[in-house]
Design an enzyme around this catalytic site. Structure first.
Site, PDB file in Angstrom:
ATOM      1  N   HIS A   7      -2.365  -1.566  -4.571  1.00 14.80           N
ATOM      2  CA  HIS A   7      -1.158  -2.153  -5.252  1.00 14.80           C
ATOM      3  C   HIS A   7      -1.162  -3.685  -5.818  1.00 14.80           C
ATOM      4  O   HIS A   7      -2.244  -4.333  -5.136  1.00 14.80           O
ATOM      5  CB  HIS A   7       0.279  -1.837  -4.669  1.00 14.80           C
ATOM      6  CG  HIS A   7       0.311  -2.750  -3.204  1.00 14.80           C
ATOM      7  ND1 HIS A   7       0.040  -2.219  -2.179  1.00 14.80           N
ATOM      8  CD2 HIS A   7       0.601  -3.895  -3.052  1.00 14.80           C
ATOM      9  CE1 HIS A   7       0.230  -2.865  -1.106  1.00 14.80           C
ATOM     10  NE2 HIS A   7       0.619  -4.095  -1.694  1.00 14.80           N
ATOM     11  N   HIS A  79       0.217 -10.784  -4.603  1.00 14.11           N
ATOM     12  CA  HIS A  79      -1.094 -10.751  -4.049  1.00 14.11           C
ATOM     13  C   HIS A  79      -1.576  -9.419  -4.704  1.00 14.11           C
ATOM     14  O   HIS A  79      -0.777  -8.416  -5.247  1.00 14.11           O
ATOM     15  CB  HIS A  79      -0.881 -10.433  -2.300  1.00 14.11           C
ATOM     16  CG  HIS A  79      -0.008  -9.328  -1.891  1.00 14.11           C
ATOM     17  ND1 HIS A  79       1.247  -9.496  -1.775  1.00 14.11           N
ATOM     18  CD2 HIS A  79       0.034  -8.076  -1.747  1.00 14.11           C
ATOM     19  CE1 HIS A  79       1.792  -8.390  -1.331  1.00 14.11           C
ATOM     20  NE2 HIS A  79       1.021  -7.376  -1.334  1.00 14.11           N
ATOM     21  N   GLU A 130      -4.505  -8.801   0.205  1.00 15.50           N
ATOM     22  CA  GLU A 130      -4.016  -7.946   1.285  1.00 15.50           C
ATOM     23  C   GLU A 130      -5.065  -6.726   1.310  1.00 15.50           C
ATOM     24  O   GLU A 130      -5.498  -6.110   0.475  1.00 15.50           O
ATOM     25  CB  GLU A 130      -2.629  -7.121   1.194  1.00 15.50           C
ATOM     26  CG  GLU A 130      -2.202  -6.291   2.197  1.00 15.50           C
ATOM     27  CD  GLU A 130      -0.847  -5.611   1.765  1.00 15.50           C
ATOM     28  OE1 GLU A 130      -0.418  -5.762   0.534  1.00 15.50           O
ATOM     29  OE2 GLU A 130      -0.118  -5.271   2.750  1.00 15.50           O
TER      30      GLU A 130
HETATM   31 CO    CO Z   1       1.295  -5.340  -0.463  1.00 12.63          CO
END
Ligand code: CO
Length: 134
Positions: A7, A79, A130
């Site tokens: 994502h 992020h 991440e």
């Molecule tokens: Co995230």
């Protein structure tokens, strides 16, 4: 080592306005807001054919994205999240390469209930990364 883009997370000052824009203007499949008190955010998940977008809005005074929105009042990409098969092996490889893992260095349970880690943006061309074990 890294796999799919899981994502892209976008911090937004107005969750309703951003949700409406993705749904009505961009024609995306937009979910309903979910409070995640242990992460200090309210999240709206947007399903795209090849990945997800997560709209993040601060929840509570200690929210980790509060400062980000103060610096970026219009919102912005917060992020990106890459999938890995073995998050501890990925972490050890990154530490050996000199990268900094945020927090204790131990994986935490992320927004999708899977183990995640965050890597220092200064080590990755200014981007908070991440890693999520899938
Ligand atoms: Co995230």
């Amino acid at each position: 080592m890294i796999g799919r883009l899981n994502h892209v997370a976008i911090a937004v000052p107005d969750l309703e306005a951003a949700s409406a824009q993705y749904r009505d203007t961009l024609g995306a499949r937009v979910g309903t807001p979910q409070d995640e008190p242990e992460h200090g955010v309210t999240v709206v998940f947007i399903e795209l054919p090849n990945t997800k977008i997560e709209l993040l809005h601060p929840l509570g005074e200690a929210s980790p994205i509060k400062g980000f929105l103060e610096k970026n009042p219009a919102g912005g990409i917060h992020h990106i999240c890459y999938e890995v098969e073995d998050i501890r092996a990925a972490r050890d490889r990154l530490l050996a390469a000199g990268a900094r893992v945020l927090g204790s260095g131990e994986p935490r349970t992320g927004a999708h209930g899977k183990p995640v880690l965050f890597l220092h943006p200064k080590d990755f061309t200014g981007t908070l990364v991440e890693l999520e074990e899938v």
